[in-house]
Motif scaffolding. Structure first.
Motif, PDB file in Angstrom:
ATOM      1  N   ASP A  22       0.834  -1.205   0.000  1.00 53.72           N
ATOM      2  CA  ASP A  22       0.000   0.000   0.000  1.00 53.72           C
ATOM      3  C   ASP A  22       0.871   1.257   0.000  1.00 53.72           C
ATOM      4  O   ASP A  22       0.635   2.207   0.740  1.00 53.72           O
ATOM      5  N   LYS A  29      -2.573  -3.265  -1.731  1.00 55.06           N
ATOM      6  CA  LYS A  29      -2.798  -3.480  -0.309  1.00 55.06           C
ATOM      7  C   LYS A  29      -2.480  -4.933   0.034  1.00 55.06           C
ATOM      8  O   LYS A  29      -2.641  -5.836  -0.791  1.00 55.06           O
ATOM      9  N   ASP A  68      -4.696  -2.400   5.284  1.00 53.83           N
ATOM     10  CA  ASP A  68      -4.374  -3.737   4.792  1.00 53.83           C
ATOM     11  C   ASP A  68      -5.176  -4.772   5.572  1.00 53.83           C
ATOM     12  O   ASP A  68      -5.505  -4.566   6.743  1.00 53.83           O
TER      13      ASP A  68
END
Length: 346
Positions: A8, A33, A54
């Motif tokens: 991410d 992510k 995440d």
């Protein structure tokens, strides 16, 4: 060289991690992510760096464990997105507990000032050469009562800011700090007496939806809610109803309950699928920012520096002061966590 997968990733993350990395780590940056599907990108790495949105659930942790990942380094303070029970004795988890309490606390006050004095509306008007003052009336913060939920580092900095404005501060915390000059009250008293309510607490099973249909009924009709902590502290649908029925005066939100697939990304060319968010964004007495409370140069520097130091300490077999595990969580008392005696949770 130790290989690390950073998930991410945004441009500012890479900039600051490259600055703080002393060459000990080879960091592979991914915009994806972290979740069960993307975990395979960490193949060949010994560690991963993850962020607040995440999905580090049971499946993700098992995938990382099978890949040989030793440590998950969160580049944030929050950890409600981690299945700690599954990670225990498999993968160590470290975090950045105090990157810059001033950054978040100042953003909370910025939201309050902007919302109260209608700065966002005035800015749009004057760009069209509309200098009317109609509908821009606010209120003095001086002598108003602000309720602060959570008196950790961020909460305490925010309290100091509020006292600088001459506000009366009420506070609630499961673990009150009586060494500070803070007036602690029950949550019910805080909700009912406060002109402004600002959330600065972690998201846990107990705190989820602490602001809901019932607690909103306790609040003053002219109350304002500020949230720079975690979106799920507020039941978004209940908040929307209260705002539309004019049972509270406004809300300043830097976080949102269902933000994980929306925030930090440019969705301007897509049709919104989240009806609640679409309606909240459209209300004149609501300001929503995209989880940017942490976004200062000082905070980004501290995040990168502390994350790198956490990784360095792990791979040099040193004590992990920022480690957290299943038994370290609030309320955890199991002696199986050995951090206090041996420097690590397991």
């Amino acid at each position: 060289m130790i290989k690390v997968a950073c998930f991410d990733t945004k441009s500012y993350d890479k900039e600051w991690f490259d600055r703080k990395n002393n060459g000990e780590f080879q960091i592979k940056y991914y915009e994806n992510k972290l979740n069960a599907d993307t975990a395979k990108l960490a193949h060949g790495c010994q560690a991963v760096i993850a962020f607040v949105n995440d999905s580090i659930d049971k499946e993700t942790i098992e995938e990382l464990y099978q890949l040989g990942i030793k440590v998950i380094a969160m580049r944030c303070a929050g950890y409600n997105n981690i299945d700690f029970k599954e990670a225990y004795q498999k993968i160590a988890v470290v975090r950045v507990p105090g990157y810059s309490p001033h950054a978040v606390a100042e953003h909370a006050m910025a939201l309050l000032l902007c919302l109260n004095r209608k700065i966002h509306r005035a800015y749009i008007r004057t760009r069209d050469y509309n200098f009317s003052l109609k509908g821009l009336i606010g209120f003095d913060l001086y002598k108003k009562t602000i309720g602060v939920v959570g008196t950790g580092k961020i909460g305490q900095v925010f309290i100091d800011i509020c006292k600088g404005f001459g506000m009366r501060v009420l506070a609630y915390d499961l673990y009150p700090d009586h060494s500070k000059d803070i007036e602690y009250v029950s949550l019910e008293t805080l909700f009912s007496e406060s002109d402004v309510i600002s959330l600065h607490c972690p998201l846990t099973e107990e705190s989820k939806h602490m602001i809901n249909a019932e607690t909103l009924k306790l609040m003053k009709q002219d109350a304002v809610i500020i949230n720079t902590s975690r979106g799920a502290l507020i039941d978004s649908e209940a908040l929307l109803v209260a705002l539309k029925e004019e049972r509270i005066a406004g809300a300043g939100l830097d976080v949102y309950e269902e933000e994980s697939d929306l925030f930090f990304e440019d969705n301007s060319g897509t049709i919104p699928k989240d009806d609640v968010l679409s309606l909240l964004v459209g209300l004149p007495n609501v300001i929503i920012t995209s989880h940017q409370g942490f976004l200062t140069n000082e905070a980004l520097s501290n995040i990168a520096e502390t994350t790198i130091e956490n990784l360095r300490a792990y791979f040099h077999d040193e004590s992990l002061i920022n480690e957290i595990c299943y038994f370290c969580l609030p309320g955890g008392t199991n002696p199986n966590c050995r951090k206090q005696k041996e420097g690590r949770c397991f």
